[in-house]
Design a protein around this motif. Structure first.
Motif, PDB file in Angstrom:
ATOM      1  N   LEU A 143       0.817  -1.210   0.000  1.00 39.06           N
ATOM      2  CA  LEU A 143       0.000   0.000   0.000  1.00 39.06           C
ATOM      3  C   LEU A 143       0.849   1.257   0.000  1.00 39.06           C
ATOM      4  CD1 LEU A 143      -2.528  -1.168   2.719  1.00 39.06           C
ATOM      5  CD2 LEU A 143      -2.930  -1.136   0.276  1.00 39.06           C
ATOM      6  N   GLY A 144       2.157   1.121  -0.177  1.00 34.87           N
ATOM      7  CA  GLY A 144       3.006   2.300  -0.152  1.00 34.87           C
ATOM      8  C   GLY A 144       3.578   2.516   1.224  1.00 34.87           C
ATOM      9  N   ASN A 145       2.760   3.136   2.109  1.00 30.87           N
ATOM     10  CA  ASN A 145       3.263   3.392   3.461  1.00 30.87           C
ATOM     11  C   ASN A 145       3.372   2.105   4.269  1.00 30.87           C
ATOM     12  OD1 ASN A 145       0.493   3.141   3.515  1.00 30.87           O
ATOM     13  ND2 ASN A 145       0.236   4.576   5.218  1.00 30.87           N
ATOM     14  N   LEU A 146       2.572   1.124   3.904  1.00 29.56           N
ATOM     15  CA  LEU A 146       2.672  -0.152   4.616  1.00 29.56           C
ATOM     16  C   LEU A 146       2.347  -1.306   3.683  1.00 29.56           C
ATOM     17  CD1 LEU A 146      -0.623  -0.671   5.323  1.00 29.56           C
ATOM     18  CD2 LEU A 146      -0.051   0.984   7.079  1.00 29.56           C
ATOM     19  N   SER A 147       2.681  -2.494   4.150  1.00 30.92           N
ATOM     20  CA  SER A 147       2.343  -3.700   3.404  1.00 30.92           C
ATOM     21  C   SER A 147       1.507  -4.579   4.313  1.00 30.92           C
ATOM     22  CB  SER A 147       3.604  -4.456   3.000  1.00 30.92           C
ATOM     23  OG  SER A 147       4.377  -3.661   2.146  1.00 30.92           O
ATOM     24  N   VAL A 148       0.550  -5.277   3.720  1.00 30.39           N
ATOM     25  CA  VAL A 148      -0.262  -6.195   4.502  1.00 30.39           C
ATOM     26  C   VAL A 148       0.020  -7.612   3.988  1.00 30.39           C
ATOM     27  CG1 VAL A 148      -2.591  -6.908   5.118  1.00 30.39           C
ATOM     28  CG2 VAL A 148      -2.041  -4.476   4.927  1.00 30.39           C
ATOM     29  N   PHE A 149       0.433  -8.483   4.905  1.00 31.68           N
ATOM     30  CA  PHE A 149       0.676  -9.877   4.542  1.00 31.68           C
ATOM     31  C   PHE A 149      -0.505 -10.704   5.036  1.00 31.68           C
ATOM     32  CE2 PHE A 149       4.802  -7.908   5.044  1.00 31.68           C
ATOM     33  CZ  PHE A 149       5.480  -8.327   3.926  1.00 31.68           C
ATOM     34  N   VAL A 150      -1.024 -11.536   4.158  1.00 32.51           N
ATOM     35  CA  VAL A 150      -2.042 -12.489   4.595  1.00 32.51           C
ATOM     36  C   VAL A 150      -1.317 -13.815   4.755  1.00 32.51           C
ATOM     37  CG1 VAL A 150      -4.219 -13.616   4.041  1.00 32.51           C
ATOM     38  CG2 VAL A 150      -3.820 -11.231   3.370  1.00 32.51           C
ATOM     39  N   VAL A 151      -1.329 -14.334   5.993  1.00 33.10           N
ATOM     40  CA  VAL A 151      -0.589 -15.560   6.284  1.00 33.10           C
ATOM     41  C   VAL A 151      -1.578 -16.678   6.581  1.00 33.10           C
ATOM     42  CG1 VAL A 151       1.084 -16.639   7.845  1.00 33.10           C
ATOM     43  CG2 VAL A 151       1.327 -14.214   7.207  1.00 33.10           C
ATOM     44  N   ARG A 152      -1.345 -17.814   5.939  1.00 29.14           N
ATOM     45  CA  ARG A 152      -2.177 -18.981   6.214  1.00 29.14           C
ATOM     46  C   ARG A 152      -1.482 -19.787   7.297  1.00 29.14           C
ATOM     47  NH1 ARG A 152      -3.231 -24.249   4.329  1.00 29.14           N
ATOM     48  NH2 ARG A 152      -5.473 -24.635   4.065  1.00 29.14           N
TER      49      ARG A 152
END
Lengths: 382, 263
Positions: free
Chosen positions: A331-340
């Motif tokens: 997202l630019g300022n942050l990243s979102v990780f979806v972890v299984r």
């Protein structure tokens, strides 16, 4: 649940002072429209000088509650007391309240000046005083020189300012704002929020705002009431609502959260441990909970309080889970990780991008460790 | 939208309009005929218009028509506006459906029935028929049109501006005069013009409701027709057409402008 009331340090909090008299008192208010209960036995106190938000999805009854305060709807049961006066039999035009409408509701046939002066004229104020007050209000909302224009000649943002000036012109003790920024575009909305706060602070008028925008409520409010199906789910400061929600609904409505259904295993004075189905390691919370061993509670951890790494974290006493990276959103300022996770559950982990190179160096399908401090987790019963 | 017209469409359009407007056009043209015979053209002249001013009977009828029109359409506008407001603003009061039906009924009721029932009523309560009974009759039927126009305007009206006025300390009745009425004024004016036009050319209901000394222009024209058409009738009809056309045009222009403003 144990986690209630001001956990976060407050500087100004009249609602925690038992000797303070509430300015607005809503007592057991109920309202039904065509057999649908819109407001279900709500009681609420609001103090002088507050910037109070009614937050909820559309149809939760927040606008109805505001309209009852203004006097446009009559409650079926209960009463509203404002500044010590019972409002039950007071028509809208005699209440010491003004309202800013969602559609702005500017009078299309009157100029900006005449719009602002309308309420003052109703009070039979002297002409010169009206003129002075109108100028003052135009200056307050930075619209000097726009007085002679008609509403149709104004932009959306300018109309919003005129509506605000008009509703503040009579110097009401209480201002109701129905989605005041809803019609503005994102950038303008963010700027206007701060202006609204400044105006509220300078004038010291009590504001009650209705919004469905949680960011807006968090930014401007002294306290937020989260509404759900005609009832108050939680009333607290923005920080308390975010960090100490009293139910899953509130936790999910405000911001993102990872939730686990967990069984209480041990309770100590400063910690509690839980067992989640399919996960080997126990999860612990940094404070005791008021529940019996064996009960199933909800554990919630906010994505930004979780850490993600390819190697096992060194700190001990932390909660740790393992899984595989399922998806990454940059997202630019942050990243979102979806972890299984290994038990199949998906969790979201937020990573702040502090440097311009991808510090985390984590890619799709990597084996990762997800960890968080014990006090980052919250326990909720519902 | 931007489909071009086929020959068939153009021809049927022309035939349709010709059927509607050629008689009217002929009437207007022959009002400028030199000859006394209405069917033979013998040169341009405006003498029939001049003679019109000598015809006391026709002038009287015109005066009656205008007076009835002004009074009846003003009364109808006031009453119809109130009816429109009641229907849109007072919620589901008892008898609302009945009231709504009674407002709309005269729109579809045959004029002969309306006229006859009015006549019977005037006889029953034994009032002298004349100027006032015609005025009352016209008020009755044009009121329905006003109510419909006002009701449709108010149903698209943003109620929050009325609420805003009340919120700023303005009592409901004052709000109506300060806020609602000025905003719906174009609709009110257009409704007035509509009822004026309706009153101006009504023949059937007037004939039933009238009495001695209150002959309206359409009635006069119709009675003269039985003695044969004179070019004077053409002239007076042309003036009537002009008046009605102006009224309808202004009324629709006002409504159009209002719609444009709402966008």
């Amino acid at each position: 649940m144990p986690e209630i009331n001001s956990q976060v340090r407050q500087t100004w909090a009249p609602w925690n002072q038992p000797d303070k008299k509430p300015f607005v008192r809503i007592e057991n208010l109920s309202k039904t429209f065509d057999d649908i209960v819109v407001i279900n036995n709500i009681s609420l106190t609001i103090y002088e000088g507050e910037f109070f938000s009614l937050l909820g999805p559309s149809g939760c009854g927040k606008t109805t509650l505001l309209r009852m305060l203004a006097g446009f709807e009559t409650p079926d049961a209960g009463r509203i007391v404002i500044d010590g006066e019972d409002m039950s039999n007071v028509p809208p035009y005699r209440r010491p309240i003004n309202m800013m409408f969602q559609s702005y509701a500017l009078f299309p046939h009157l100029s900006v000046e005449q719009n602002i002066a309308f309420g003052l004229k109703q009070d039979r104020m002297a002409k010169a005083d009206i003129q002075a007050r109108v100028e003052q209000m135009l200056a307050l909302v930075k619209l000097q020189g726009f007085g002679k224009r008609k509403p149709e000649q104004l932009s959306g943002g300018q109309k919003q300012r005129v509506a605000l000036a008009r509703s503040l012109a009579k110097n009401p003790k209480l201002l109701l704002l129905d989605e005041p920024l809803g019609a503005l575009d994102k950038k303008l909305r963010e700027e206007t929020r701060f202006e609204l706060m400044t105006i509220q602070e300078n004038l010291g008028v009590t504001f009650i705002i209705v919004t469905h925008d949680q960011e807006e409520a968090m930014t401007v409010s002294s306290r937020v009431a989260v509404m759900e199906q005609g009832q108050l789910a939680q009333v607290a400061t923005p920080a308390d609502i975010y960090e100490y929600p009293n139910s899953r609904h509130v936790a999910e409505f405000i911001g993102a959260i990872n939730l686990f259904a967990a069984q209480l295993e041990t309770v100590e004075t400063d910690r509690a441990t839980f067992r989640v189905a399919g996960i080997d390691l126990p999860i612990c919370t940094g404070r005791s909970v008021n529940a019996a061993v064996g009960e199933t509670l909800w554990i919630g951890i906010r994505p930004e309080k979780m850490r993600i790494s390819r190697t096992a974290p060194e700190k001990t006493g932390e909660n740790m889970l393992t899984g595989e990276v399922w998806d990454i959103a940059y997202l630019g300022n942050l990243s979102v990780f979806v972890v299984r996770l290994d038990n199949g559950k998906m969790v979201r982990v937020q990573w702040t991008n502090r440097t311009r190179s991808p510090e985390a160096d984590i890619s799709w399908n990597d084996r990762v460790y997800v960890s968080w401090a014990a006090d980052a987790a919250m326990a909720m019963r519902h | 939208m931007n489909k071009s017209f086929s020959t068939f469409n153009v021809v049927s359009l022309i035939i349709g309009y010709a059927f509607l407007y050629i008689p009217i056009l002929l009437l207007v043209i022959y009002s400028f005929n030199e000859s006394r015979l209405v069917t033979v053209w013998s040169g341009f002249s405006s003498k029939w218009y001049g003679e019109l001013w000598q015809n006391e009977e026709l002038l009287d009828a015109a005066k009656v028509t205008l007076q009835v029109g002004l009074v009846a359409s003003t009364l109808a506008t006031i009453l119809g506006t109130i009816a429109g407001v009641v229907l849109t603003r007072f919620g589901n009061f008892t008898g609302r459906i009945l009231f709504n039906g009674m407002i709309y009924a005269p729109l579809v009721m045959p004029e002969v029935i309306v006229g006859l029932s009015l006549l019977l009523m005037f006889i029953t309560i034994s009032v002298d028929r004349g100027y006032w009974t015609v005025t009352l009759a016209h008020t009755t039927f044009s009121m329905c049109y006003v109510a419909v126009v006002i009701q449709s305007r108010l149903s698209s009206f943003d109620r929050s501006i009325e609420e805003a006025a009340m919120d700023l300390g303005c009592p409901p009745l004052k709000t109506f005069f300060l806020i609602t009425l000025p905003v719906i004024m174009p609709a009110v004016v257009s409704a007035w013009l509509l009822s004026f036009t309706l009153s101006l050319d009504d023949l059937v209901i007037s004939s039933f409701a009238t009495g001695p000394g209150a002959t309206t222009l359409p009635m006069k024209i119709f009675s003269q027709m039985r003695l044969g058409v004179t070019p004077q009738i053409n002239a007076v009809s042309t003036i009537l057409i002009g008046l009605v056309a102006t009224g309808v045009t202004i009324s629709s222009v006002i409504r159009k402008r209002q719609e444009v403003r709402k966008l």
